[in-house]
Design an enzyme around this catalytic site. Structure first.
Site: not given
Ligand code: 5GP
Ligand code: MG
Length: 180
Positions: A48, A102-103, A106, A134, A155-156, A168
């Site tokens: 990402g 990181e992208d 969440d 977020k 969700f983006i 992507r």
């Molecule tokens: P976390 O462990 O913080 O819950 O998850 C993070 C990962 O979930 C990110 O690295 C990404 O891969 C995915 N993710 C979370 N929110 C989004 C979103 O809005 N769009 C996309 N494409 N991926 C997301």
């Molecule tokens: Mg990621």
């Protein structure tokens, strides 16, 4: 504003490319200042963060290294949750200043796990640079030093982020349209 369809879902533009680039420049300027003389190692989390990493690194003017890691997910044998391992760490980070790229953060579980794993290698310091956070979804309190955008719980896709591996390549950020 433009509307696109990826598989079964509809998305609309929510953040233009120019705004992303502008904000990345600001964040990079802070990193250049904070990390002066430290030769930081940027650890980009694939897939990402590839586009963000490229644009961020073009704005970094101090000496630095960049390397790429991946998170492998598998179902833990003893736990019910998903376990994510960091793979591909092929740079010695002992006593180094590390910036994870990181992208999106969440729940924060991925980043928490990542930071914990890196700490085992005794870096001097570890910071997080993320394109998106977020805030409403974060479960793991953590210090995110370099965050470009705070976004609502939607969700983006685009600019490196995918929906089912698609999207992507998009230059802008698109938000899922709730079609009820
Ligand atoms: P976390 O462990 O913080 O819950 O998850 C993070 C990962 O979930 C990110 O690295 C990404 O891969 C995915 N993710 C979370 N929110 C989004 C979103 O809005 N769009 C996309 N494409 N991926 C997301
Ligand atoms: Mg990621």
């Amino acid at each position: 504003m433009s509307i696109i369809k990826i598989k079964d879902k509809t998305f609309k533009t929510s953040l233009p490319e120019a705004d992303i680039k502008k904000r990345i420049k600001e964040v990079a300027a802070r990193i250049n200042q904070d990390m002066e003389g430290k030769t930081p190692v940027f650890l980009s989390v694939l897939n990402g963060a590839f586009m963000f990493t490229a644009d961020l690194l073009k704005e970094i003017t101090i000496p630095c290294e960049v390397s790429f890691v991946k998170l492998a997910s598998y179902e833990g044998v003893l736990s019910t949750g998903k376990v994510r391992e960091v793979i591909g760490l092929n740079v010695d980070i002992q006593d180094r200043s590390v910036i994870i790229v990181e992208d999106i953060v969440d729940t924060g579980r991925t980043m928490r796990r990542m930071v914990e794993t890196l700490q085992l290698h005794h870096p001097k310091e570890v910071h997080i640079a993320t394109l998106f956070v977020k805030p409403d979804k974060i479960e793991e309190p953590m210090d995110i030093k370099y965050s470009c955008f705070e976004i609502p719980n939607e969700f983006i896709v685009g600019y490196g982020l995918d929906y089912d591996q698609l999207g992507r390549n998009l230059r802008e950020i698109y938000t899922l349209v709730d079609e009820g």
